[in-house]
Design a protein around this motif. Structure first.
Motif, PDB file in Angstrom:
ATOM      1  N   GLY A 126      48.830  37.954  29.859  1.00  0.00           N
ATOM      2  CA  GLY A 126      48.493  39.315  30.179  1.00  0.00           C
ATOM      3  C   GLY A 126      47.073  39.080  30.651  1.00  0.00           C
ATOM      4  N   SER A 127      46.225  38.344  30.396  1.00  0.00           N
ATOM      5  CA  SER A 127      44.926  38.915  30.414  1.00  0.00           C
ATOM      6  C   SER A 127      44.269  37.903  31.432  1.00  0.00           C
ATOM      7  CB  SER A 127      44.007  38.482  29.124  1.00  0.00           C
ATOM      8  OG  SER A 127      44.233  36.999  28.952  1.00  0.00           O
ATOM      9  N   THR A 128      44.977  37.015  32.490  1.00  0.00           N
ATOM     10  CA  THR A 128      44.600  36.486  33.474  1.00  0.00           C
ATOM     11  C   THR A 128      45.266  36.504  34.626  1.00  0.00           C
ATOM     12  OG1 THR A 128      45.709  34.277  32.483  1.00  0.00           O
ATOM     13  CG2 THR A 128      43.186  34.518  32.461  1.00  0.00           C
ATOM     14  N   GLU A 129      44.814  36.090  35.909  1.00  0.00           N
ATOM     15  CA  GLU A 129      45.751  36.320  36.995  1.00  0.00           C
ATOM     16  C   GLU A 129      45.953  35.079  37.691  1.00  0.00           C
ATOM     17  OE1 GLU A 129      47.158  37.768  39.403  1.00  0.00           O
ATOM     18  OE2 GLU A 129      47.585  39.656  38.440  1.00  0.00           O
ATOM     19  N   THR A 130      46.435  34.970  38.795  1.00  0.00           N
ATOM     20  CA  THR A 130      46.864  33.663  39.608  1.00  0.00           C
ATOM     21  C   THR A 130      45.807  33.608  40.495  1.00  0.00           C
ATOM     22  OG1 THR A 130      49.375  34.618  39.453  1.00  0.00           O
ATOM     23  CG2 THR A 130      48.972  32.695  40.775  1.00  0.00           C
ATOM     24  N   THR A 131      44.738  32.990  39.866  1.00  0.00           N
ATOM     25  CA  THR A 131      43.511  32.910  40.821  1.00  0.00           C
ATOM     26  C   THR A 131      43.709  32.304  42.278  1.00  0.00           C
ATOM     27  OG1 THR A 131      42.412  32.970  38.744  1.00  0.00           O
ATOM     28  CG2 THR A 131      41.043  31.985  40.773  1.00  0.00           C
ATOM     29  N   PHE A 132      44.317  31.150  42.204  1.00  0.00           N
ATOM     30  CA  PHE A 132      44.220  30.176  43.665  1.00  0.00           C
ATOM     31  C   PHE A 132      44.950  31.140  44.668  1.00  0.00           C
ATOM     32  CE2 PHE A 132      43.841  26.509  40.920  1.00  0.00           C
ATOM     33  CZ  PHE A 132      42.805  26.169  41.351  1.00  0.00           C
ATOM     34  N   TYR A 133      46.070  32.029  44.336  1.00  0.00           N
ATOM     35  CA  TYR A 133      46.973  32.759  44.964  1.00  0.00           C
ATOM     36  C   TYR A 133      45.998  33.900  45.480  1.00  0.00           C
ATOM     37  CZ  TYR A 133      50.891  35.441  46.557  1.00  0.00           C
ATOM     38  OH  TYR A 133      51.637  36.290  47.436  1.00  0.00           O
ATOM     39  N   ALA A 153      33.137  31.011  39.947  1.00  0.00           N
ATOM     40  CA  ALA A 153      33.126  32.189  39.182  1.00  0.00           C
ATOM     41  C   ALA A 153      34.412  32.715  38.518  1.00  0.00           C
ATOM     42  CB  ALA A 153      32.488  33.435  39.873  1.00  0.00           C
ATOM     43  N   ALA A 154      35.644  32.515  39.426  1.00  0.00           N
ATOM     44  CA  ALA A 154      36.775  32.764  39.105  1.00  0.00           C
ATOM     45  C   ALA A 154      37.328  31.996  38.335  1.00  0.00           C
ATOM     46  CB  ALA A 154      37.777  33.181  40.507  1.00  0.00           C
ATOM     47  N   LEU A 155      37.119  30.826  38.485  1.00  0.00           N
ATOM     48  CA  LEU A 155      37.794  29.717  37.373  1.00  0.00           C
ATOM     49  C   LEU A 155      36.938  29.849  36.085  1.00  0.00           C
ATOM     50  CD1 LEU A 155      38.799  26.398  39.621  1.00  0.00           C
ATOM     51  CD2 LEU A 155      40.137  28.218  38.721  1.00  0.00           C
ATOM     52  N   ILE A 156      35.800  30.008  36.050  1.00  0.00           N
ATOM     53  CA  ILE A 156      35.095  29.980  34.921  1.00  0.00           C
ATOM     54  C   ILE A 156      35.501  31.502  34.259  1.00  0.00           C
ATOM     55  CG2 ILE A 156      32.643  30.361  33.734  1.00  0.00           C
ATOM     56  CD1 ILE A 156      31.636  28.791  36.075  1.00  0.00           C
ATOM     57  N   ALA A 157      35.883  32.266  34.541  1.00  0.00           N
ATOM     58  CA  ALA A 157      36.358  33.623  34.061  1.00  0.00           C
ATOM     59  C   ALA A 157      37.688  33.159  33.605  1.00  0.00           C
ATOM     60  CB  ALA A 157      36.536  34.730  35.225  1.00  0.00           C
TER      61      ALA A 157
END
Lengths: 173, 190
Positions: A126-133, A153-157
């Motif tokens: 619930g708290s993260t997203e599909t970052t690469f996509y 920044a997104a991967l550290i998040a």
């Protein structure tokens, strides 16, 4: 109650947009169609990226690389009492939404929704997203060669979200 | 950067598959992946047109400005460089509203539209602006009031309270968002 809210959000927003538009005397039909036209172009812009990214993701899914990686990382994860069942989810979450959902379903089915692993998996999902996509598709919509610090920044998040999921669940329950 | 990740995913897949005797599966997965990109794009095409259309109405009628005022405290911190009342900030606001309300199939179309506005604001430069980076980070962090999809999944399995994870999800995603934006702000100086 929450279920009712979540299914009625979209219709309520549409109702608001339409009535507010009529009230402000916007020519809503032609405004809608000219807006829709811009949407078509955007989808065509991202199509090649979508093909590229989904090929790589589905190969990764089928290869068994995930299980190997899990075995390597296990010793480090025991330090924060990270539930090992959720490791494949933590790795897969930034890469593929569909695969993550399948992993969460499996954890919930086998350990129960109120188990430690079940709760951590739910919070992680619930708290993260599909970052690469998201990154690939969003940048495909425009012609940017250099995305600078976005991915880092997104991967550290994501990492922060994953660790926070484990700690917050231990704190709450 | 995407160059390396994309190739790494495929190289690792092929090596692991060879080691585990799964080369056949990986080949058919590659083809399935390509095919599913097209199905995804076709589904997205309809949804994209729908939300771009409604977005234009909301923009014309001034509804977006109301949302923009509500989200201003947050957008001011994340996007200090975007001028107030700019088209880019309007689109960003609509995407963030959709994300907050958990309207995941509206968030992507609105987000893509916002990327185009941000790109225009950036003079179509090949280098992403600070606002573009921050906007993508916001969208990779998923902050929503009601995490509807995970709740409904928990409901289908039962055997406990499906809603008990809401507050932990808020905290974890707030941490992810704050860390992401802070890191982006630190990195943008170099």
């Amino acid at each position: 109650m929450l279920n009712l809210i979540s299914i009625s959000i979209t219709p309520i927003l549409l109702l608001l947009i339409i009535t507010h538009g009529l009230f402000k005397r916007v020519n809503i039909f032609s405004t809608f169609t000219s807006g829709a036209k811009t949407g078509i172009q955007t989808v065509f812009n991202i199509l090649p990226t979508l093909v590229a990214i989904l090929i790589a993701i589905s190969m990764f899914n089928a290869s068994g690389a995930l299980e190997l990686l899990g075995k390597l990382l296990a010793p480090i994860l025991n330090i924060i009492n990270f539930p090992l069942e959720t490791l494949p989810l933590a790795i897969m979450r930034p890469i593929s939404g569909g695969a993550s959902l399948a992993i969460v379903s499996n954890i919930l089915k086998t350990t129960g929704i109120s188990s430690y692993a079940g709760r951590v998996a739910s919070v992680m999902m619930g708290s993260t997203e599909t970052t690469f996509y998201v990154i690939a598709v969003y940048f495909a919509a425009i012609r940017i060669k250099n995305m600078r610090h976005t991915l880092k920044a997104a991967l550290i998040a994501d990492l922060a979200g994953i660790i926070a999921s484990v700690i917050v669940v231990q704190f709450f329950f | 950067m995407l160059n390396y990740i994309w190739s790494a995913l495929m190289i690792i897949s092929i090596i692991c598959a060879a080691a585990l005797g799964r080369l056949g599966e990986v080949t058919s997965a590659a083809i399935d992946g390509a095919a599913s990109a097209i199905t995804t794009a076709i589904t997205l095409l309809g949804i994209m047109c729908m939300w771009s259309g409604f977005m234009s109405i909301a923009e014309q009628s001034g509804l977006v400005k109301l949302f923009a005022i509500l989200l201003r405290p947050l957008t001011k911190w994340i996007f200090p460089e975007l001028p107030k009342n700019s088209k880019a900030l309007n689109s960003v606001t609509m995407n963030m509203t959709a994300n907050l309300l958990g309207m995941s199939n509206a968030a992507t179309p609105l987000g893509l539209a916002a990327m185009e506005e941000l790109d225009r604001e950036n003079g179509h430069s090949p280098h992403a602006s600070n606002s573009i980076c921050a906007f993508v980070v916001v969208n990779t962090a998923s902050f929503q009031l009601i995490p509807a999809s995970i709740i409904s999944l928990r409901q289908t399995f039962g055997g406990g309270d499906p809603y008990e994870i809401i507050a932990p999800v808020w905290i974890a995603s707030a941490i992810a968002l704050i860390v992401g934006i802070t890191v982006a702000k630190m990195m943008q100086r170099n």
